[in-house]
Write a protein that holds these residues in place. Structure first.
Motif, PDB file in Angstrom:
ATOM      1  N   ASP A  73       0.825  -1.215   0.000  1.00 40.10           N
ATOM      2  CA  ASP A  73       0.000   0.000   0.000  1.00 40.10           C
ATOM      3  C   ASP A  73       0.857   1.262   0.000  1.00 40.10           C
ATOM      4  O   ASP A  73       0.508   2.255  -0.637  1.00 40.10           O
ATOM      5  N   PHE A  74       1.977   1.225   0.722  1.00 36.76           N
ATOM      6  CA  PHE A  74       2.904   2.362   0.653  1.00 36.76           C
ATOM      7  C   PHE A  74       3.454   2.511  -0.765  1.00 36.76           C
ATOM      8  O   PHE A  74       3.552   3.622  -1.296  1.00 36.76           O
ATOM      9  N   ALA A  75       3.802   1.383  -1.356  1.00 37.84           N
ATOM     10  CA  ALA A  75       4.414   1.411  -2.690  1.00 37.84           C
ATOM     11  C   ALA A  75       3.451   1.917  -3.758  1.00 37.84           C
ATOM     12  O   ALA A  75       3.854   2.658  -4.664  1.00 37.84           O
ATOM     13  N   ASN A  76       2.181   1.536  -3.646  1.00 34.69           N
ATOM     14  CA  ASN A  76       1.226   1.955  -4.686  1.00 34.69           C
ATOM     15  C   ASN A  76       0.469   3.234  -4.344  1.00 34.69           C
ATOM     16  O   ASN A  76      -0.398   3.674  -5.101  1.00 34.69           O
ATOM     17  N   ILE A 165       0.642   4.957  17.597  1.00 32.33           N
ATOM     18  CA  ILE A 165      -0.794   4.674  17.667  1.00 32.33           C
ATOM     19  C   ILE A 165      -1.597   5.966  17.522  1.00 32.33           C
ATOM     20  O   ILE A 165      -2.587   6.022  16.792  1.00 32.33           O
ATOM     21  N   GLU A 166      -1.150   7.009  18.213  1.00 30.29           N
ATOM     22  CA  GLU A 166      -1.832   8.302  18.100  1.00 30.29           C
ATOM     23  C   GLU A 166      -1.831   8.802  16.661  1.00 30.29           C
ATOM     24  O   GLU A 166      -2.856   9.270  16.146  1.00 30.29           O
ATOM     25  N   ALA A 167      -0.676   8.714  16.005  1.00 27.79           N
ATOM     26  CA  ALA A 167      -0.556   9.210  14.633  1.00 27.79           C
ATOM     27  C   ALA A 167      -1.484   8.451  13.689  1.00 27.79           C
ATOM     28  O   ALA A 167      -2.106   9.049  12.793  1.00 27.79           O
ATOM     29  N   GLN A 168      -1.608   7.138  13.890  1.00 29.56           N
ATOM     30  CA  GLN A 168      -2.479   6.355  13.014  1.00 29.56           C
ATOM     31  C   GLN A 168      -3.948   6.682  13.266  1.00 29.56           C
ATOM     32  O   GLN A 168      -4.745   6.791  12.323  1.00 29.56           O
ATOM     33  N   LEU A 169      -4.322   6.851  14.524  1.00 23.74           N
ATOM     34  CA  LEU A 169      -5.711   7.207  14.828  1.00 23.74           C
ATOM     35  C   LEU A 169      -6.074   8.570  14.220  1.00 23.74           C
ATOM     36  O   LEU A 169      -7.170   8.750  13.687  1.00 23.74           O
ATOM     37  N   ARG A 170      -5.138   9.507  14.286  1.00 29.10           N
ATOM     38  CA  ARG A 170      -5.401  10.816  13.668  1.00 29.10           C
ATOM     39  C   ARG A 170      -5.491  10.693  12.145  1.00 29.10           C
ATOM     40  O   ARG A 170      -6.302  11.370  11.506  1.00 29.10           O
ATOM     41  N   ALA A 171      -4.670   9.812  11.570  1.00 27.34           N
ATOM     42  CA  ALA A 171      -4.707   9.613  10.120  1.00 27.34           C
ATOM     43  C   ALA A 171      -6.032   8.998   9.689  1.00 27.34           C
ATOM     44  O   ALA A 171      -6.621   9.410   8.680  1.00 27.34           O
ATOM     45  N   ARG A 177      -5.414   8.131   6.034  1.00 31.36           N
ATOM     46  CA  ARG A 177      -5.204   6.686   5.940  1.00 31.36           C
ATOM     47  C   ARG A 177      -6.567   6.031   5.778  1.00 31.36           C
ATOM     48  O   ARG A 177      -7.504   6.335   6.527  1.00 31.36           O
ATOM     49  N   HIS A 178      -6.678   5.149   4.811  1.00 29.82           N
ATOM     50  CA  HIS A 178      -7.991   4.553   4.523  1.00 29.82           C
ATOM     51  C   HIS A 178      -7.860   3.148   3.937  1.00 29.82           C
ATOM     52  O   HIS A 178      -8.644   2.746   3.075  1.00 29.82           O
ATOM     53  N   ASN A 179      -6.885   2.381   4.416  1.00 29.10           N
ATOM     54  CA  ASN A 179      -6.718   1.016   3.916  1.00 29.10           C
ATOM     55  C   ASN A 179      -7.183  -0.021   4.934  1.00 29.10           C
ATOM     56  O   ASN A 179      -6.621  -1.098   5.045  1.00 29.10           O
ATOM     57  N   ASP A 180      -8.240   0.331   5.675  1.00 34.09           N
ATOM     58  CA  ASP A 180      -8.776  -0.556   6.696  1.00 34.09           C
ATOM     59  C   ASP A 180      -9.931  -1.391   6.126  1.00 34.09           C
ATOM     60  O   ASP A 180     -10.622  -0.965   5.202  1.00 34.09           O
ATOM     61  N   LEU A 184     -13.661   0.333   9.002  1.00 33.98           N
ATOM     62  CA  LEU A 184     -13.932   0.226  10.440  1.00 33.98           C
ATOM     63  C   LEU A 184     -13.165   1.259  11.243  1.00 33.98           C
ATOM     64  O   LEU A 184     -13.713   1.911  12.136  1.00 33.98           O
ATOM     65  N   MET A 185     -11.881   1.407  10.940  1.00 30.74           N
ATOM     66  CA  MET A 185     -11.059   2.318  11.729  1.00 30.74           C
ATOM     67  C   MET A 185     -11.431   3.776  11.488  1.00 30.74           C
ATOM     68  O   MET A 185     -11.301   4.609  12.386  1.00 30.74           O
ATOM     69  N   GLN A 186     -11.866   4.085  10.301  1.00 32.21           N
ATOM     70  CA  GLN A 186     -12.290   5.465  10.046  1.00 32.21           C
ATOM     71  C   GLN A 186     -13.503   5.809  10.912  1.00 32.21           C
ATOM     72  O   GLN A 186     -13.587   6.902  11.483  1.00 32.21           O
ATOM     73  N   HIS A 187     -14.441   4.875  11.016  1.00 38.23           N
ATOM     74  CA  HIS A 187     -15.623   5.091  11.858  1.00 38.23           C
ATOM     75  C   HIS A 187     -15.223   5.253  13.318  1.00 38.23           C
ATOM     76  O   HIS A 187     -15.689   6.174  13.999  1.00 38.23           O
TER      77      HIS A 187
END
Length: 216
Positions: A73-76, A165-171, A177-180, A184-187
């Motif tokens: 996902d980082f690569a693409n 963890i904080e940085a990912q939750l903010r993303a 960040r939207h590869n969940d 679910l994580m966005q919600h």
């Protein structure tokens, strides 16, 4: 006897290929690949345990399929990060797969077996029970009791730096960040206040992990 020798001859290239991949991964971890990818240990540590002060995550013991998907996902460009995108893009598909397997097989550093520190009540409540008045499930319902992770879709949170963890939750919250799975994580992240993000991250970062073996 001839059949056994023939079978061994067929298997030899596969064994050699696996050995070459492991050697290649170990070299990339320590030296980079000479094609633009920096040494992984520069950010993720010699033992794969990450760096708490800078918020670089632990990779040792994580699920191989999860690690490979993140690298892909980082690569693409599916997952954005100014450090990881150029590094992952400089890795071939085989190199990304080899690195995922390498880190997945790496034992957990002994320092993660530390006793849990005094839990933050708010962080513990949200992590273990959630808040159903906001349709907010407890984190452990997906990430397993203690945050040890489940398979390729729900990575371990225990033993990760709080800053990561904080940085990912903010993303997740901001949509960068939207590869969940199933968003679910966005919600979940959108229901959390800045103070709650900090509390949950701190609680998971304080949870102990086994000293040996891979993450369950």
């Amino acid at each position: 006897m001839l059949r056994i020798l023939a079978l061994l001859a067929l298997l030899a290239p596969l064994v050699a290929g696996a050995t070459d991949a492991a050697t290649s991964a170990a070299k990339i971890v320590k030296q980079g690949n000479g094609k633009g990818a920096a040494p992984c240990m520069a950010c993720h540590g010699v033992d794969g345990g990450g760096m708490e002060a800078t918020g670089y995550p632990r990779l040792a013991g994580l699920d191989a399929a999860y690690l490979q998907r993140q690298l892909d996902d980082f690569a693409n460009g599916t997952r954005a990060n100014s450090v990881m995108q150029p590094n992952a893009s400089a890795l071939s598909e085989d190199e990304r797969a080899a690195l995922a397997k390498y880190y997945s097989a790496m034992p957990l550093p002994a320092r993660f077996a530390k006793p849990a520190t005094a839990p933050d009540a708010k962080g513990e409540r949200l992590a273990t029970r959630g808040d159903w008045s906001r349709e907010l499930p407890g984190c452990v319902q997906c990430h397993a009791p203690g945050g040890v992770g489940v398979g390729a879709s729900f990575p371990p949170l225990a033993g990760q730096p709080a800053a990561y963890i904080e940085a990912q939750l903010r993303a997740w919250q901001q949509g960068t960040r939207h590869n969940d799975p199933l968003a679910l994580m966005q919600h979940v992240a959108k229901q959390l206040t800045p103070q709650e993000i900090q509390a949950v991250a701190g609680w998971f970062a304080a949870q102990p992990l086994p000293a040996t073996g891979s993450t369950p």
